[in-house]
Structure formats: C-alpha cells, structure tokens
Design a protein around this motif. Sequence first.
Motif, PDB file in Angstrom:
ATOM      1  N   LEU A  24       0.832  -1.202   0.000  1.00 11.52           N
ATOM      2  CA  LEU A  24       0.000   0.000   0.000  1.00 11.52           C
ATOM      3  C   LEU A  24       0.867   1.254   0.000  1.00 11.52           C
ATOM      4  N   GLU A  25       1.894   1.217   0.846  1.00  8.74           N
ATOM      5  CA  GLU A  25       2.790   2.380   0.925  1.00  8.74           C
ATOM      6  C   GLU A  25       3.533   2.564  -0.397  1.00  8.74           C
ATOM      7  N   GLN A  26       3.911   1.459  -0.994  1.00  6.47           N
ATOM      8  CA  GLN A  26       4.609   1.545  -2.285  1.00  6.47           C
ATOM      9  C   GLN A  26       3.692   2.169  -3.335  1.00  6.47           C
ATOM     10  N   HIS A  27       2.436   1.765  -3.317  1.00  2.79           N
ATOM     11  CA  HIS A  27       1.464   2.329  -4.251  1.00  2.79           C
ATOM     12  C   HIS A  27       1.309   3.833  -4.051  1.00  2.79           C
ATOM     13  N   ASN A  28       1.253   4.234  -2.776  1.00  3.90           N
ATOM     14  CA  ASN A  28       1.105   5.667  -2.479  1.00  3.90           C
ATOM     15  C   ASN A  28       2.323   6.462  -2.928  1.00  3.90           C
ATOM     16  N   ARG A  29       3.512   5.854  -2.721  1.00  2.00           N
ATOM     17  CA  ARG A  29       4.736   6.552  -3.143  1.00  2.00           C
ATOM     18  C   ARG A  29       4.745   6.719  -4.664  1.00  2.00           C
ATOM     19  N   GLU A  30       4.325   5.663  -5.367  1.00  2.00           N
ATOM     20  CA  GLU A  30       4.299   5.724  -6.819  1.00  2.00           C
ATOM     21  C   GLU A  30       3.401   6.871  -7.306  1.00  2.00           C
ATOM     22  N   GLN A  31       2.288   7.045  -6.662  1.00  2.00           N
ATOM     23  CA  GLN A  31       1.377   8.115  -7.055  1.00  2.00           C
ATOM     24  C   GLN A  31       2.000   9.491  -6.819  1.00  2.00           C
ATOM     25  N   ARG A  32       2.799   9.569  -5.727  1.00  6.00           N
ATOM     26  CA  ARG A  32       3.450  10.858  -5.439  1.00  6.00           C
ATOM     27  C   ARG A  32       4.477  11.219  -6.506  1.00  6.00           C
ATOM     28  N   TYR A  33       5.235  10.179  -6.959  1.00  2.00           N
ATOM     29  CA  TYR A  33       6.292  10.446  -7.934  1.00  2.00           C
ATOM     30  C   TYR A  33       5.746  10.665  -9.340  1.00  2.00           C
ATOM     31  N   ARG A  34       4.563  10.108  -9.623  1.00  2.00           N
ATOM     32  CA  ARG A  34       4.076  10.081 -10.988  1.00  2.00           C
ATOM     33  C   ARG A  34       4.012  11.459 -11.632  1.00  2.00           C
ATOM     34  N   GLY A  35       3.389  12.396 -10.964  1.00  2.00           N
ATOM     35  CA  GLY A  35       3.240  13.725 -11.547  1.00  2.00           C
ATOM     36  C   GLY A  35       4.564  14.410 -11.794  1.00  2.00           C
ATOM     37  N   LEU A  36       5.569  14.111 -10.933  1.00  2.00           N
ATOM     38  CA  LEU A  36       6.869  14.762 -11.059  1.00  2.00           C
ATOM     39  C   LEU A  36       7.663  14.234 -12.248  1.00  2.00           C
ATOM     40  N   ASP A  71      14.995  -3.304  -2.625  1.00  2.00           N
ATOM     41  CA  ASP A  71      15.420  -4.607  -3.155  1.00  2.00           C
ATOM     42  C   ASP A  71      15.749  -4.535  -4.632  1.00  2.00           C
ATOM     43  N   SER A  72      15.830  -3.334  -5.184  1.00  2.00           N
ATOM     44  CA  SER A  72      16.156  -3.003  -6.573  1.00  2.00           C
ATOM     45  C   SER A  72      15.000  -3.264  -7.530  1.00  2.00           C
ATOM     46  N   GLN A  73      13.823  -3.669  -7.027  1.00  2.00           N
ATOM     47  CA  GLN A  73      12.668  -3.835  -7.903  1.00  2.00           C
ATOM     48  C   GLN A  73      12.153  -2.474  -8.381  1.00  2.00           C
ATOM     49  N   ILE A  74      11.729  -2.418  -9.641  1.00  2.00           N
ATOM     50  CA  ILE A  74      11.229  -1.166 -10.205  1.00  2.00           C
ATOM     51  C   ILE A  74       9.807  -0.903  -9.702  1.00  2.00           C
ATOM     52  N   ILE A  75       9.641   0.288  -9.107  1.00  2.00           N
ATOM     53  CA  ILE A  75       8.325   0.703  -8.600  1.00  2.00           C
ATOM     54  C   ILE A  75       7.561   1.444  -9.691  1.00  2.00           C
ATOM     55  N   LEU A  76       8.227   2.388 -10.332  1.00  2.00           N
ATOM     56  CA  LEU A  76       7.602   3.122 -11.435  1.00  2.00           C
ATOM     57  C   LEU A  76       8.674   3.697 -12.337  1.00  2.00           C
ATOM     58  N   SER A  77       8.246   4.117 -13.519  1.00  2.00           N
ATOM     59  CA  SER A  77       9.172   4.691 -14.493  1.00  2.00           C
ATOM     60  C   SER A  77       8.384   5.639 -15.387  1.00  2.00           C
TER      61      SER A  77
END
Length: 810
Positions: free
Chosen positions: A171-183, A197-203
């Motif tokens: 859930l926290e990862q999802h929230n972080r992704e939303q924060r970064y998306r607009g930027l 763990d080096s897994q890609i969250i968003l790009s």
Amino acid sequence: MQSKIINFVDFEKVNMLLEGFNQATGFVTAILDIEGNVLSQSGWRHICTEFHRVNSETAQNCRVSDTVLANQMKSGEKYHAYKCFNGLVDVAVPIIIKGEHIANLFSGQFFFEEPDVSFFKKQANQYGFDETSYLKALEKVPVVSEEKVEDVMQFLINIILMISELTLEKLEQHNREQRYRGLIDNLGAGVVVHGPDSQIILSNHQASKLLGLTEDQMRGKKATDPAWQFIKEDMTPLPLEAYPVNYIVTHKTPLKNQVLGICHPNSKNIVWVTINGFPFFDVEGKLTEVVISFIDITERQLAEKAIAEEKEQLAVTLRSIGDGVITTDIEGKVLIMNRVAEKLTGWSQDEAMGMPITTIFNIINESTRLTHENPVQKVLTTGGIIELANHTLLISKDGSERAIADSGAPIRDKGSEIIGVVLVFRDMTEKQKLLSNMQRIDKLDSLGILAGGIAHDFNNLLGGIFGYIDMARMASEDCERATQYLDKALSVFDRAKDLTQQLLTFSKGGVPKRRTGQLGLFIKDTVTFVLSGSNVNSEFIIAKDLWLCDFDENQIGQVIDNMLINAMQAMPLGGTVTIVANNKYLSDEEAITIPSGKYIEITIKDEGAGISQETLKSIFDPFFSTKQKGNGLGLATCYSIIQKHDGYIEVESEIGKGSSFHIYLPASENAEGIDDITIVRGHKGFGTILIIDDEDFMREILAKMLIRMGYQVLLAVNGEEALEESALIKSQGDSIRAAIFDLTIPGGMGGKETIKGFKDIFPDTPVFVSSGFSEDLTIARPRDFGFTDSIRKPYKEHELGEMLEKYLPH
C-alpha cells in the motif's frame, strides 16, 4: 462489498507460506473474503475436497458454516472454533488491515474427539456418497487436542501479522508511486524508481523509450533482470555488483555522471547514457527508494565506434586462433590473452591484466625441472623472433603440466620501435603422447621382422622336440623315473614355448584369434588361478552389465598374467590387487590413439612401492627391464597384444602409493557371446586324415598322434601332392574324414593355396590350418579363408584331440 485493500495482498507469497505450514504441521488452511469466497487454500482433507465441496448440498453447508464461523468471532477474540454443519471442527482468525476486517484465515477439518461413525454413515446415505470411500476418507481426518490447536492458531495469528505487514508495504509503495508520478512524467530524462530490493516501482515514458520496455513490462523487474544489460565503455559487461542501483543500495551514496551502455532488448542496439542515481531514506535512516535518471548520449559515442569495432575485430581474431596468444608491454606485463591462452595457463584475461609474464607464463625444462629463461625478455634483448627449446613444460595456475611449443616476436610501432612482445604457443601434450605411441609401435614392427623369423623356425624345432618327448613319455609310462625326467623336459619346453609366443606377439603372426565372450568372468577366473597360493589377495569390482568383448583368451590371459606377476613382485610382503572392469564410452577428446566409441576399461591396481616417472617413460619398450633376471618382453608383449586387439594400455604410478594399469578393449558388436568350449581328453576317432607339412619330423609326430587316436593318415609334403592323392582317393570311391594343412610350404603350395582345390574334391570335409607363425589373418580368422578351424604350433596331443572332438564326433 469487497474492500480494495485485499487487492494488495500478495497471495503468491501467502500461498507459499501456508503450503509450507501445511507440509510442516499437517494442518489445512484457507483464506476467505468476508463474502465467503475462497482466495487461498492448502492441504484440504479428501473428505472435504472429494465429498463435501463436490456435493451441492454439503457445499452449501460449507459456505454457511464459513459465514457463521466468521460472524461468531467476538471483538478482541484471537480465534474462534466451530463445528461445521458437515460434522468437522473449523477455527478462524480475522485478517484486519488498517482497522478494516477484509478476510478470515481458516484452519480445521479435524476432530477434538473420536468422531461418531454412525453420524457419517447416515450422512453418506443422505447425500448419496459411497459409504466405503466416504468412511475411508473419514479415517484420514485427524483428532487433535485443544492445546495443539491453541499452539497452531497462535502461529497462524503470527502469519496474519506478517500478511498485514506485507500488504501495508505494498500500500505504501502504491502511495509513493502516485506521489512520484506527476513529477517524473514531465522530466526530459529517463527516470526509474527502485525499491530497496532493486525492484522497479515506477518509471516514465522517456525511460521506456531508452530501455525498450513499457512501464508495465518494467514494473516489478529488478535492475539485474536479463531484459537489459549494462555495458562499460570498453565494451565489457558491467559486473552485477556495479550496476547503478546495486552500487547505491550497497554503498548508500549517490552516483554521478556514470557513462554506460544499455543493450536495447528489441533492436539489440546499445544506447549510451549518462546515469545519475540518488538514495532516499526514512526518518530512521532506512533506505526506501533509489531514483535513477539517465540521458541519452548515443550520438557522442559514434565517434568512438570505429575504435571499438577495431578492438572487437582483434578480439574475434584472437579467439579464432587455435594457439595460445599473449601480448605484453615492454616491461613484460600482460596486455591481452586469448581464450586458448586462458585455458592453457589457467589465468583469465581479467586476472592476468598487468601481471608479469613470468607469473602467468611459468615454463620449465621437462628433464631438469629448472625454470626457462623469460622469453619476453629474450625477445626484447635480441629484437628478433625466438623459439623455445624442446621438452618445455608450461605449469598452469592449478599446477597441471603441459608440453608446449612456443615462439615469441617483437611488436613494433610505425617507427619500428618495439612497444611490446607477442607470444604464440600450443599444447603439444597429446601430440607427444601420440608420437611416443607411434615410435613404440615402430620399434615393435622392426623387432617383428627379426622375431617372426626366429619364432617360426624355433617353433617348428620345438614342435619336433616336444613331439618326440611326448611320445617317449607315453611309451615309458611304466618307468617312473624316466617319466619324471620327461615331465621336467616338457616343463622346460613350456617355458620355451612362452618365449616364442612373446616373440610372435611382435610379429605380424601375433594377430589375435578372437572369440566373443564375457571378459569379466574370464578376468576373475584368470586372476584367481594366478594368485592362488600366493600372499597377495584380490578384490574385484566388475560391472554386472559389462559389455561383451571379442578377444583372444590366450593373449589376454598372457596380459593379465604379466600384470599380476608385476604386482606380486611389487608386493613381496603381500597385499591386495584390485581389479576393476567397467563400461566406458570414449569421446573424440578422450580417445587419442584409438577410435572413439564403446570400450571395456580394465584397471589392475597394486599396493606396491610404485614406479618412478623416469621408468614410466620406457616401461612398455621391448627389452627394457628393471629386474636382474628377465628379458624385458613382459610389458612390451602386453602393449603389443592390446594394440593388436585395437585397444590401448596406459599406466599411472606414484612412489609409495602403488601402480595402476588401465586397459581399454573395444566392446563387441555381437549381441550374444559364444558357447564355452569344453576341454576334452583322450579323443578317439576313425577314418583317414590328410596331412600336409614340409618338415619330416612334424609329419611323423602328427601321424603317430592321429594313429594313436584311431585314425589312418595320408601324408603329403606340399599342396600339389595332397591334391593328387585326394583326386585318386575320390576316383576310387573312398573319402577323407578331415585334413590338417600347414599354412606355409617353402617352394610349394601351402594350406591357403590348397584349400580351394581340396574343397572342389571334398566340399564337406573339415580342413584345419596349422602354423607356428602367420603373416596374415588366416590363423586368427580361419573361417574367412575357407578353413574349419586353426591350431598353433607347437601343440600337445590333447590340444589336437580337443579340436578334432569338436568337429569329428564319434
């Protein structure tokens, strides 16, 4: 209505966890959402999966029971137990995340006490279950104590806590992704956000363009995923630990302006980028994300492409060369090594780079074991091309030794100044083995010319001597003392016969007379006989499925005798000889002097003092011996016999640890072995036997042997005379029962020239060929040349009788 939180539960990990729990404890589990839908299950009892959940009515009971059990859980209650409508006990634990009850974790399908079988019989009749199968499934339902359930449920409560933590993390990862998306979507650079763990969250879109993967394809992948590969500027792969994300995760420090190439997964082109990376930490200093940004600089790299291609062309050329190649600078430090050089020296290119050539290329003299002069220094000193002396050994990094041939030459620049040295060398080990083998065969062939002639004449003489002694012995049976002397004379004769047989081995006449048979049984019988009465024990390790072999029993028996005699002499105080026989397929790489294929490998190992390396070099040479008494033909004979069997023999030994002889004989292509030959003594026969032999005493001796067996004899000096006599007998209406032809007749027709004419007269008469020495395969394969069988001179009366008994029964 189902909560959205449940979509963030990682059921793949949960299923693995619950499956392991079931295998460790035997307790079944299931996760159901608040509406009663099964989300996960593990280890359910057969009574549920094959009966209760299959029947529509009992399946409805299960769903109702699950709902009732879930609704009966009280606030603050850790878990709740409940007897389901189908008669089994279930327990449940609520799954609560962020204060919301989203699902229940169930266990159960057991009893607290022995079940009432009558209840389940009634239930089987009610719902139409096969009573026998149903009750058998009931027997597999365990009865457990409430204390055991208490322990198990406490463990499941801990699993619920773990599920909650994992879900919250997503859930926290999802929230972080939303924060970064607009930027990041509005940046001109490619941006990829990784978890700790080096897994890609968003790009972002630019990252997809540069990396060749969509955002969905990248999400969840790790930086080390094979979908792409980082390349250093020197065109070598970047080590995994140096990947930007891995570097930042390991060192917890930013990465600035690193130039790397990324292999595009679709086009396979390399995109060159400048990479920057930054770690982010929470208030407790724990790494939470790593943000990587990169800018395409491919155009800037085009100017260096020509140089890179030139380097690649050089690398390809070096890899294609079958010899080892090493280049050094003028200080003798390694610059380049090809793959062959890496294999021969044991050093990789990366390990050897910058190392002194004397460390990597360690060469010594094979005889003196002294270090050779540094070839690079010699080239730099003389300025010319040099070659190493013969008998040079290269000591690999692992200590193994290889014989090599080597040359060195200077590398010059455009101004003819020396800027380095190139060494070119090749492995000569196998070639030297082959050359040594050929030289040994040449020695044997040369000796064959001498040995064959001597042995042929000597065998004829021995045949006469033996024949007369044998007849004298039989004529003096009543004289005990004379018989003893004659027996001793025959014993000396046997030794002389063995010596001539060894001489024959070196000649062309030593061709094996092969028969297909079980080599393992033959070896065991031979070894047991030879070692009987000695202080040496034997141990056999013979494969039960050992392939059949085409072999000459006399010759292979001679090889085993010599091996065992050497072993016994090496262990005067006693010991054990181990004999191993296995099936082995030799590949092209393993079979150096013999064809690749199926072989039987025989190993004879003793516990003696061992053989020095210097002695090993000559151990199979004719007339080489370390014994004061001996002619040095023993092991040379073994070598020649195995070589004539299309096989190979080698030896390995270490001082103080014994010796091992390895023999390789080709496996037979025949599906079945031949029948054993029964030894027959005292043969009696009838009829006329035709004899051809140019020696008067041989004709006389053979005639007396045959007359004593009950035959009449017809004597001929050569084939011409034999054919005349045969035609005369045929014209008179008489017959010849058998014929024995000497193979070679000086100045006349021998057996091989006579057989066709004789068969024209008496086509069904058995004809045997005899010789003390053969220059062809007639003795080894008599049937190929029209003969019934063969017998080698000299032979005893009982040996002749055995052959006749086989083909001329009473």
